[in-house]
Each structure stands twice: as structure tokens, then as C-alpha cells.
Design a protein around this motif. Structure first.
Motif: not given
Lengths: 290, 437
Positions: B325-348
Motif C-alpha cells: 500500500k505504501d508503494y501506491t501512496k509513493l506513486v500517488a505523491s510523485k505522479e498523482g493518484w491517476a497513475n497508481v497501479p490499479p486492480g490489486t487492492r481493496t483499499s485503493l
């Protein structure tokens, strides 16, 4: 005037090099022959077994085999015909003194330096695409229905792409030959009142016989294994319309990681290439001996 | 002589390894998709936290990657410490004990947060054998403006009847707009991914419980003839050479009224930088035929550790980082939420920030939930996998069947001839592989 000793010494000194070359050639071949007799799939590597000629039987009885063989020959033949029939006049044109000749030559040769995958993509998406391609745009401009190249005439489409790539090669070889033609002979012919056509038929064409042979032989070797253009544009289809031997081997064997079948297919391809080469050399190779 | 040599070699090894004795170098093979390229760029964040680990990347195109990785693992080459593999390989390789079960991803990993369907797809006998990096299903993407103009409303769960009718109505060939764009290019991951998913919704299956191919059954005939008729009436010309990328280009340039394909395409067709129709795209579930299955597929790219790796601990650390989940947050902080890898976690899919920038999020989740790799079809099947059968032979079989079906689409073969050829080719291959006598 070598003495017997120096001859023996010479041979002895040559032996390592010859042995190395021999191993270089024979080991991969022997490995391929060995693997072709095994039922050996990388995905099931623990259970390989000796099956004799089973792989060959399987490959040769594939319903797609004869179609692929026919497609291969049609592809090679057509591309050869196109490149030589268009390459000769192109070479004749490029041999003339025109302004900016070096630039024109460079442009004509350029397609040869484009990677096969790239040129296939360009032809597929920018030129031959029935909706957004250049040809479709031209067709709609003049009120015609765009040709759906890869759907209706897939093999022709592949032939055109490959021919476009190999035309520069033929042109280049023929052009080099033209430049070595004797100018004085041509002048003499002109003074005798020979027409341009008869000069071409009786002087230039015989002069070009040998380079044409070279073009045919070299192109055949490479055209028998055309793969990237097919893989990128049609994936061998629709149906088997553009499946050649190289693509069949890829699809039957490499996609499955079936080492045995791939080796058998590879050997079949080698045999086919040798048969083709044998006939080619007999038909056109005589020119080389003159 | 020999002793001297080995002594020298030993000394050299000692000298060479002494300064870097605590360093572990991970060699990671991955596919050149944008999400993985982004992961590569963010590796520094990982190595900063784990100074004893250095990371070496081998980035390859999908087909090449598959060949390299398969060859390496099958011959026990040991080139790679972390592999990027698809859901297709996971069950096959897990069964062969080619992968290490991922039991030690750390207390923060939160396996329970993984989407259940994706978790199933990367598990075998209850154990996780790969960690999903991003996942996808398929869905309908459609042009809201064209639908409005034609007075049509896309239901949230469309039936094939509706899709066919709408596609015919929306086709305006003189204007260069086609009712529906579907994959037609031959290949097990191209037209067969779509057609297998579609066949599931029509009640067809690849094999019965005894591994007998089923192309001679009426369900497949209905699937293929529906597909061919639909594409003839409302598809773009040249469809038999269109794959994912070709259809994406057609849709983005406004030539398709509908497109059924991977959910990851959703972020591409709604990106105004690439798409001419970015603000006019709607989404719906993949169509059904009223039999309880949608034409959904299920795919994920995953990270896994090959058996025999000597750097398991470091590899596990990396995998846990890259799929957390932290990696998702990392991508979001650098590139915006639209660019996080989708389709793996309920929390997203519960994250309001993501839902705000991703209008397709809800349907992506619903589509993934609708696909079941363990029960992909209406009738029982002996294989795992929704748009493929997870057996080693499938890649080859799928591609040759795909060729036959693309011929039916191109019109150079009939539906019946294509099905008969598919049946005999598949039978031949399954006999050779020893599934049927």
C-alpha cells in the motif's frame, strides 16, 4: 617449392584453426539433430524421452505445413521478381547524371536501413490501414473504396512490404554493376546507331546477368526466413494466409517451448533452403561461372 | 598445476568479495509497461531504505520477457531473483514447484487487502505464489455523446443483444464511425483473450472435464457467428489485424462507438493528452447472454521468486515493497493518484482521492469481481483461468485457434470451417501432449 617437412608442418599448424571451425559448425548442428529426436519441452523438462522421428512426422503432417511451404515460395518468388524488375530500371535511372544524385541515391537506399519491425508497423498503421492509412485516404479522395489490405489480400500486402525493403538492395548491387560498364562500348554502340533499347538488351543486360544472380541468391537466403513483417502485421493470418515456414516454426515450436519440435522444424527448414538453393544455383548459378 | 590454479582462484574470489560482503544484488526481470517503468524509476526509494541491497533491472517486451523468463526457470539458469509473470504462468509454475511460496512478505503486507479474485489467481493450494503488481479485467467503453445522439442508454449490465443492436444503430460508415471495435488479430493473448471471455458468457468452454476440445459444440458456434456477424455489420475494416493497441488508436481518434477491452485502457481513453474523446467516455460491465457469466477476463502482472534463488530474503523485501500500500501512496505523491497501479487492492477502491480522479474505478472493481479463474465458465472445466486455460500447451493451441478465428473474421474461411479446423488442431495437440488418448 615446399619441402615435405614444411608441408607437414604447415598442415599441423593449420589443424587447430580447422578443428575450431569444424567444431564451430558441427556442434550446433549435432545438438539440433540430437534434440530433434527427443520429446523435450522446456515446460516439462523433467520428463524428456527419445522418440526417434516422431517430431519430424508431427511437423510434416501438420495441416498448415503445405500451405506454409507454398506461401514461402510465393513470397520469395514475388519479392525476387519485384525487386529485380523494378530494381533494374531504378538502377539505370540512378546511373544518369542528374542534379542532387547523391541525395536521390541515399533516399532510394534508405528503406534498407529501416528495421523490419519498424517498417512493418509504419506500413500497417500509416499506409495500409483501411481506416486511417494514407492509401485509404487517397482512395476516398478519388471516390474508391479503400482496400482492406491485411484482410482481403494479406499475402500481397506482406509481399509489398518486404519488396519495399529489399528493392534498395537490388538497386544498389545493380547500380554498382552499371557503373563498372564500359563507357566506350556504349559510345561505340551509339555511333553505330543502336537504339537505347537494343543497347540495353544486347549490352547492359548481359553485363547485369552476374549481379542479378548475386541478388537472387542473397535475397533468397534472407527471404526464406522472413518473420518480423509477418509477426507484426498479420500474425500469420487471417487463417494461414501469411504463414510461412519461419512463422510456422515459431508458432508450432517456440510458442510452446517445445525444443524437440523446434529442432525438427529447424532441420526441415534447412533442408528446404538447401533444395531451393540447389535449384537456384543450377538455374542461375551458371552465370557465375562465365 | 590444478592446485595452484584453484588456490589462486580462491584467493581472487576472497579478495573480490571482501569489500562487498554485505551487498546483495537483485536481478529483476520485468515487462516494459508504463507501470513497471515507473517502478524502476522509484527503485531509489527502496534502496535508500535497504542500503545492503542493489537492484539490477532487465526490462523486456512482453513476448521476449516470457521467453527469457521461461527458458531461465525451465533450465534452472538462475539469472533472475525476481520475475515478472502473468496470471497464466503462476498456477502452472507453482504446480511444478518452480516458484517459492510468498509466506514472508512481512507484517505490514496485508494479504487480506488483495482483491479476492486476484489473490485466487496468484495462489495455488491456498498459498500465495506471486504478488500482484497490477490487475485488470475487461469492460465496455463507449461514447456517451454518440449514445445520447442516437437516443440510447447504456445499461450498467448490458446484454449482448443490446450491444449488437446499439452497435448496428451507431455505425455510420460514411462518417468513419463504427459501432464496435473488438480484437481480431490472431494470438492467444490477442483475439483469443477476448473470444474466450466472450465464449464464457455464451456458455462455451475450451475443454470438457475429460480434456476433450469443445469447438464442435453449439455454444462455440453461437459465440463465433455472433462475433463475426457483429463485426461485419458494425466493425471497422481491417479488424482481423487489430489488437489492443490498434483498437486503442481507433477509439482515441473517435472512430469507435464502443470498445470492449482491458480495464487498464480506461485511464488511457480518458486521458486528454492522448484521447480526442476523453470527456465523452462511459463505462459498463462486459456484456452477458443471461447465463450468469459476463464476458469478463482476469489478468494481472505479478512479481514472483524462482525456486533455487539464493537471495530469497532480499527478493521478498523487494516484492513486499513494490506491491504494498505504501508503494501506491509513493506513486500517488510523485505522479498523482491517476497513475497508481490499479486492480490489486481493496483499499485503493475505498480511497476517495483515487475515486475522484478515476471515474472508471467502480466498474474496474466490479469487473474484476465478476471474473472467477477457478470457475470461469457456466459448465465445469478441468482448467484454471478465465480467458485462457492454464496449461503449458495453451499458448500454442490458443494462437493456432486464434488464426482460424481471424480467418473467419476476415471472410477467407467460414465460421463452420474455422471451428472444425480449431477442433482438429486442438485435438491433435492435446493428443500429442497426452491429455487425451
Amino acid at each position: 617449392m615446399a619441402t615435405e617437412q614444411t608441408q607437414v608442418l604447415g598442415r599441423a599448424l593449420l589443424t587447430p584453426a580447422v578443428a575450431l571451425l569444424f567444431i564451430w559448425m558441427i556442434v550446433p548442428l549435432a545438438m539440433t539433430i540430437y534434440f530433434s529426436t527427443l520429446h523435450y519441452s522446456l515446460l516439462d523438462a523433467e520428463t524428456w524421452s527419445f522418440v526417434g522421428l516422431e517430431n519430424f512426422r508431427y511437423f510434416l503432417t501438420d495441416p498448415a505445413f503445405l500451405t506454409a511451404l507454398r506461401n514461402t515460395l510465393v513470397l520469395v518468388g514475388s519479392v525476387l521478381a519485384i525487386t529485380i524488375l523494378l530494381g533494374t530500371p531504378l538502377a539505370l535511372l540512378l546511373d544518369q547524371q542528374v542534379v542532387g544524385r547523391s541525395v536521390v541515391r541515399l533516399m532510394v537506399i534508405a528503406p534498407f536501413f529501416v528495421m523490419p519491425t519498424v517498417s512493418a508497423l509504419v506500413w500497417k498503421n500509416l499506409l495500409m490501414h483501411p481506416v486511417s492509412g494514407l492509401f485509404a485516404w487517397i482512395a476516398t479522395l478519388v471516390g474508391a473504396t479503400p482496400i482492406d489490405w491485411f484482410n482481403d489480400v494479406p499475402l500481397l500486402a506482406v509481399i509489398l512490404i518486404v519488396a519495399w525493403q529489399w528493392l534498395p538492395f537490388a538497386t544498389l548491387i545493380l547500380l554498382t554493376a552499371l557503373q563498372s560498364q564500359d563507357e566506350e562500348q556504349k559510345e561505340a554502340a551509339e555511333m553505330d546507331g543502336a537504339s537505347a533499347v537494343s543497347t540495353f538488351i544486347y549490352l547492359t543486360l548481359p553485363h547485369l546477368a552476374r549481379p542479378i544472380t548475386v541478388v537472387i541468391l542473397i535475397e533468397t537466403i534472407f527471404l526464406l526466413t522472413v518473420f518480423a513483417e509477418i509477426f507484426v502485421t498479420t500474425g500469420g493470418g487471417p487463417g494461414l494466409a501469411t504463414t510461412n515456414i519461419a512463422f510456422l516454426i515459431y508458432q508450432q515450436a517456440l510458442v510452446q517451448y517445445d525444443v524437440g519440435n523446434a529442432s525438427a522444424g529447424g532441420l526441415v527448414a534447412v533442408v528446404i533452403a538447401n533444395i531451393v538453393a540447389f535449384f537456384l544455383v543450377r538455374i542461375v548459378g551458371r552465370n557465375l561461372e562465365a | 598445476m590444478k592446485h595452484v590454479l584453484s588456490a589462486l582462484l580462491g584467493a581472487a574470489t576472497l579478495l573480490g568479495s571482501a569489500p562487498s560482503i554485505a551487498q546483495t544484488t537483485l536481478t529483476i526481470a520485468t515487462v516494459n509497461n508504463s507501470d513497471m517503468i515507473r517502478m524502476q524509476a522509484l527503485t531509489n526509494e527502496f534502496t535508500a531504505k535497504n542500503p545492503d541491497i542493489t537492484v539490477k533491472w532487465v526490462t523486456l517486451e512482453e513476448n521476449v520477457l516470457r521467453q527469457r523468463v521461461t527458458t531461465d526457470i525451465a533450465t534452472k539458469g538462475g539469472q533472475f531473483d525476481v520475475l515478472t509473470i502473468g496470471t497464466y504462468e503462476v498456477p502452472i509454475w507453482a504446480k511444478k514447484n518452480w516458484l517459492i511460496p510468498l509466506d514472508n512478505l512481512g507484517p505490514d503486507y496485508d494479504t487480506a487487502d488483495l482483491l479476492p479474485k486476484i489473490r485466487d489467481a496468484v495462489s495455488a493450494s491456498g498459498k500465495l505464489y506471486a504478488a500482484p503488481f497490477y490487475g485488470e479485467s475487461s469492460m465496455v467503453m463507449y461514447r456517451t455523446d454518440l449514445f445520447q445522439k442516437a437516443g440510447l442508454t447504456m445499461p450498467e449490465k448490458p446484454t449482448w443483444d443490446f450491444v449488437i443492436e446499439a452497435a448496428k444503430k451507431l455505425t455510420d460508415k460514411s462518417d468513419g464511425v463504427y459501432g464496435i471495435c473488438l480484437r481480431g488479430k490472431a494470438g492467444w493473448g490477442e483475439n483469443m483473450a477476448f473470444l474466450t471471455a466472450m465464449s464464457n458468457s455464451f456458455g462455451a468452454r475450451w475443454f470438457d472435464e475429460k480434456w476433450q476440445p469443445q469447438f464442435d459444440k453449439p455454444e462455440w458456434k453461437k459465440t463465433l457467428s455472433t462475433y463475426v456477424d457483429l463485426m461485419k455489420a458494425a466493425g471497422p475494416p481491417g479488424a482481423s489485424s487489430n489488437g489492443f493497441n490498434e483498437n486503442l488508436a481507433l477509439f482515441n481518434s473517435g472512430k469507435c462507438a464502443m470498445w470492449i477491452d482491458a480495464t487498464v485502457a480506461a485511464s488511457m481513453v480518458t486521458n486528454p493528452k492522448d484521447s480526442r474523446v476523453a470527456d465523452k467516455v462511459g463505462f459498463a460491465l462486459a456484456p452477458n447472454a443471461g447465463l450468469g457469466k459476463n464476458a469478463n477476463w482476469l489478468w494481472a502482472w505479478n512479481l514472483a521468486i524462482p525456486a533455487g534463488s539464493k537471495k530469497t530474503a532480499a527478493a521478498e523485501k523487494f516484492i513486499a515493497w513494490a506491491t504494498s500500500k505504501d508503494y501506491t501512496k509513493l506513486v500517488a505523491s510523485k505522479e498523482g493518484w491517476a497513475n497508481v497501479p490499479p486492480g490489486t487492492r481493496t483499499s485503493l477502491y475505498q480511497n476517495p482521492e483515487y475515486l475522484k480522479v478515476a471515474p472508471f474505478a467502480k466498474l474496474t472493481l466490479a469487473s474484476i469481481d465478476a471474473a472467477d479463474p477457478n470457475k470461469p465458465t457456466v459448465q465445469p472445466v478441468p482448467y484454471v483461468g478465465v480467458q485462457y486455460a492454464a496449461i503449458p500447451e495453451f499458448q500454442g493451441i490458443g494462437t493456432s485457434v486464434g488464426q482460424q478465428f481471424s480467418a473467419a473474421l476476415a471472410g477467407s474461411s467460414t465460421v463452420d470451417a474455422a471451428l472444425a479446423a480449431a477442433q482438429s488442431a486442438t485435438e491433435r495437440e492435446m493428443k500429442r501432449a497426452g491429455y487425451i488418448k
